[in-house]
Design an enzyme around this catalytic site. Structure first.
Site, PDB file in Angstrom:
ATOM      1  CB  VAL A  65      -1.019   0.052   1.182  1.00 14.37           C
ATOM      2  CG1 VAL A  65      -2.089  -1.014   1.042  1.00 14.37           C
ATOM      3  CG2 VAL A  65      -0.343  -0.012   2.537  1.00 14.37           C
ATOM      4  CB  SER A 154      -2.417   2.195  18.018  1.00 16.39           C
ATOM      5  OG  SER A 154      -1.723   1.804  19.170  1.00 16.39           O
ATOM      6  CE1 TYR A 167       1.642   0.845  14.838  1.00 15.27           C
ATOM      7  CE2 TYR A 167       1.231   1.332  17.153  1.00 15.27           C
ATOM      8  CZ  TYR A 167       0.876   0.681  15.989  1.00 15.27           C
ATOM      9  OH  TYR A 167      -0.230  -0.135  15.969  1.00 15.27           O
ATOM     10  CE  LYS A 171      -1.502   2.112  13.669  1.00 17.89           C
ATOM     11  NZ  LYS A 171      -2.341   1.688  12.542  1.00 17.89           N
TER      12      LYS A 171
HETATM   13  N1  LIG Z   1      -2.475  -6.073  17.412  1.00 15.44           N
HETATM   14  C1  LIG Z   1      -2.606  -5.001  18.178  1.00 15.44           C
HETATM   15  O1  LIG Z   1      -2.555  -5.082  19.413  1.00 15.44           O
HETATM   16  C2  LIG Z   1      -2.827  -3.652  17.566  1.00 15.44           C
HETATM   17  C3  LIG Z   1      -3.013  -2.563  18.417  1.00 15.44           C
HETATM   18  C4  LIG Z   1      -3.243  -1.299  17.877  1.00 15.44           C
HETATM   19  C5  LIG Z   1      -3.291  -1.137  16.498  1.00 15.44           C
HETATM   20  N2  LIG Z   1      -3.078  -2.221  15.690  1.00 15.44           N
HETATM   21  C6  LIG Z   1      -3.123  -1.975  14.244  1.00 15.44           C
HETATM   22  O2  LIG Z   1      -3.991  -2.902  13.644  1.00 15.44           O
HETATM   23  C7  LIG Z   1      -3.608  -3.084  12.272  1.00 15.44           C
HETATM   24  C8  LIG Z   1      -3.530  -4.576  11.968  1.00 15.44           C
HETATM   25  O3  LIG Z   1      -2.463  -5.152  12.721  1.00 15.44           O
HETATM   26  P1  LIG Z   1      -2.462  -6.672  13.226  1.00 15.44           P
HETATM   27  O4  LIG Z   1      -2.273  -6.633  14.680  1.00 15.44           O
HETATM   28  O5  LIG Z   1      -3.592  -7.419  12.648  1.00 15.44           O
HETATM   29  O6  LIG Z   1      -1.061  -7.140  12.592  1.00 15.44           O
HETATM   30  P2  LIG Z   1      -0.677  -8.360  11.613  1.00 15.44           P
HETATM   31  O7  LIG Z   1       0.794  -8.311  11.450  1.00 15.44           O
HETATM   32  O8  LIG Z   1      -1.306  -9.622  12.107  1.00 15.44           O
HETATM   33  O9  LIG Z   1      -1.406  -7.965  10.240  1.00 15.44           O
HETATM   34  C9  LIG Z   1      -1.043  -6.806   9.510  1.00 15.44           C
HETATM   35  C10 LIG Z   1      -1.031  -7.133   8.036  1.00 15.44           C
HETATM   36  O10 LIG Z   1      -0.661  -5.942   7.317  1.00 15.44           O
HETATM   37  C11 LIG Z   1       0.150  -6.335   6.233  1.00 15.44           C
HETATM   38  N3  LIG Z   1       0.995  -5.233   5.775  1.00 15.44           N
HETATM   39  C12 LIG Z   1       2.068  -4.666   6.400  1.00 15.44           C
HETATM   40  N4  LIG Z   1       2.615  -3.739   5.629  1.00 15.44           N
HETATM   41  C13 LIG Z   1       1.890  -3.694   4.483  1.00 15.44           C
HETATM   42  C14 LIG Z   1       1.978  -2.940   3.284  1.00 15.44           C
HETATM   43  N5  LIG Z   1       2.959  -2.043   3.102  1.00 15.44           N
HETATM   44  N6  LIG Z   1       1.043  -3.138   2.322  1.00 15.44           N
HETATM   45  C15 LIG Z   1       0.049  -4.058   2.477  1.00 15.44           C
HETATM   46  N7  LIG Z   1      -0.052  -4.833   3.589  1.00 15.44           N
HETATM   47  C16 LIG Z   1       0.847  -4.642   4.578  1.00 15.44           C
HETATM   48  C17 LIG Z   1       1.002  -7.472   6.785  1.00 15.44           C
HETATM   49  O11 LIG Z   1       1.564  -8.290   5.737  1.00 15.44           O
HETATM   50  C18 LIG Z   1       0.005  -8.209   7.667  1.00 15.44           C
HETATM   51  O12 LIG Z   1      -0.622  -9.289   6.984  1.00 15.44           O
HETATM   52  C19 LIG Z   1      -2.297  -2.330  12.090  1.00 15.44           C
HETATM   53  O13 LIG Z   1      -2.555  -1.066  11.511  1.00 15.44           O
HETATM   54  C20 LIG Z   1      -1.809  -2.167  13.515  1.00 15.44           C
HETATM   55  O14 LIG Z   1      -0.931  -1.085  13.658  1.00 15.44           O
HETATM   56  C21 LIG Z   1      -2.860  -3.463  16.181  1.00 15.44           C
END
Ligand SMILES: NC(=O)c1ccc[n+]([C@@H]2O[C@H](COP(=O)([O-])OP(=O)(O)OC[C@H]3O[C@@H](n4cnc5c(N)ncnc54)[C@H](O)[C@@H]3O)[C@@H](O)[C@H]2O)c1
Length: 274
Positions: A65, A154, A167, A171
């Site tokens: 992306v 986040s 980050y 965020k």
């Molecule tokens: N897990 C948590 O506790 C948490 C907390 C706050 C925010 N988030 C946010 O939630 C969202 C999802 O995270 P998650 O926890 O499911 O992580 P995850 O690693 O399980 O999934 C994230 C996905 O995004 C994809 N990705 C990364 N860079 C990319 C790019 N340049 N283009 C396309 N795809 C890309 C990865 O390949 C991965 O499959 C993120 O934005 C993360 O910052 C997660």
């Protein structure tokens, strides 16, 4: 299950695994045609074929992306296959932690690219299919179709977090973008909200010692949280446990659903009370 999204097209970025995958699946269960993006092509294709075999209408459009050419391609493929765009979930993301005094420019900018610049470009690329079409529907005296955007933030963006200057800044920035889109596109009936997650169990929050990595421009980036920290964080969560990706997805789908038809410009905290 209610078919809230029947005849609607939903794009979820970073939907090959984790919160994005659960979100894509839940939208499909509620009747949407879903477009799955992920940087990891195998993962995106596997997620799409799993959902297709369950009988859902799903298209995989793998890609990075942050590639400036990707957002237009994503919109073109979506519209070629499903004819329109109703919902976008800007979910793709990762962490690249480090203390400020040791953080490189590349490390800092990478977080702005993935969490701010990419969602901005995707929303801009969607303007002809969302804003312009809604404007035309209004001009013709029709009620515009349901359309909305959900951006993923986040708790780090709301409160800051040690080791996450990059980050946290990004965020936080996505909330500014969310509120601006809500103001610019609200007159066309297009809603835009954010969800700030706390601690959701995914690859991103696995034990750091498990060695999960992502590659950014040839550089290996360590993901995860040190295991000793996870116990401490969990103790601070009133509900006493991390959330599941399905629980995280519920909040995203809620914000895009008719139940939230008068909600725009907010950031919903989904944190178990943390
Ligand atoms: N897990 C948590 O506790 C948490 C907390 C706050 C925010 N988030 C946010 O939630 C969202 C999802 O995270 P998650 O926890 O499911 O992580 P995850 O690693 O399980 O999934 C994230 C996905 O995004 C994809 N990705 C990364 N860079 C990319 C790019 N340049 N283009 C396309 N795809 C890309 C990865 O390949 C991965 O499959 C993120 O934005 C993360 O910052 C997660």
């Amino acid at each position: 299950m209610e078919q809230w999204f029947s005849n609607q097209v939903v794009i979820v970025t970073g939907a090959g695994r984790g919160i994005g995958y659960s979100t894509a699946k839940l939208f499909a269960q509620y009747g949407a045609s879903v477009v799955i993006n992920d940087y990891d092509a195998d993962c995106a294709d596997k997620a799409a074929s799993e959902l297709q075999s369950a009988g859902y209408k799903v298209l995989s459009v793998p890609g990075d992306v942050t590639d400036p050419k990707y957002p237009d391609m994503l919109m073109q493929k979506t519209v070629e296959t499903f004819g329109k765009v109703n919902v976008i979930v800007n979910n793709a993301g990762y962490t690249w932690d480090g203390m400020i005094h040791k953080m490189s420019d590349k490390q800092y900018m990478a977080m702005l690219e993935i969490h701010n610049v990419a969602p901005f470009r995707i929303i801009r690329a969607a303007a002809p299919y969302m804003r312009e079409i809604a404007k035309q529907e209004k001009a013709e005296g029709k009620t515009p179709e349901p359309r909305s955007i959900v951006n993923i933030s986040s708790l780090s963006g709301l409160h800051g977090n040690t080791g996450q200057a990059n980050y946290s800044t990004a965020k936080s920035g996505i909330i500014g973008l969310t509120k601006t889109v809500a103001k610019e596109w609200g007159p066309f009936g297009i809603r835009c909200n954010a969800v700030a997650f706390g601690f959701i169990e995914t690859r991103l929050t696995k034990d750091q010692e498990s060695g999960e990595q992502i590659e950014v421009e040839g550089e290996k980036v360590q993901l995860g949280i040190p295991s000793h920290m996870k116990g401490m964080i969990t103790m601070l969560i009133p509900l006493g446990r991390p959330g599941t990706p399905d629980e995280a997805a519920g909040a995203v789908v809620f914000l895009a659903s008719p139940l939230a038809s008068y909600i725009t410009g907010i950031c919903l905290e989904v944190t178990g009370g943390l």
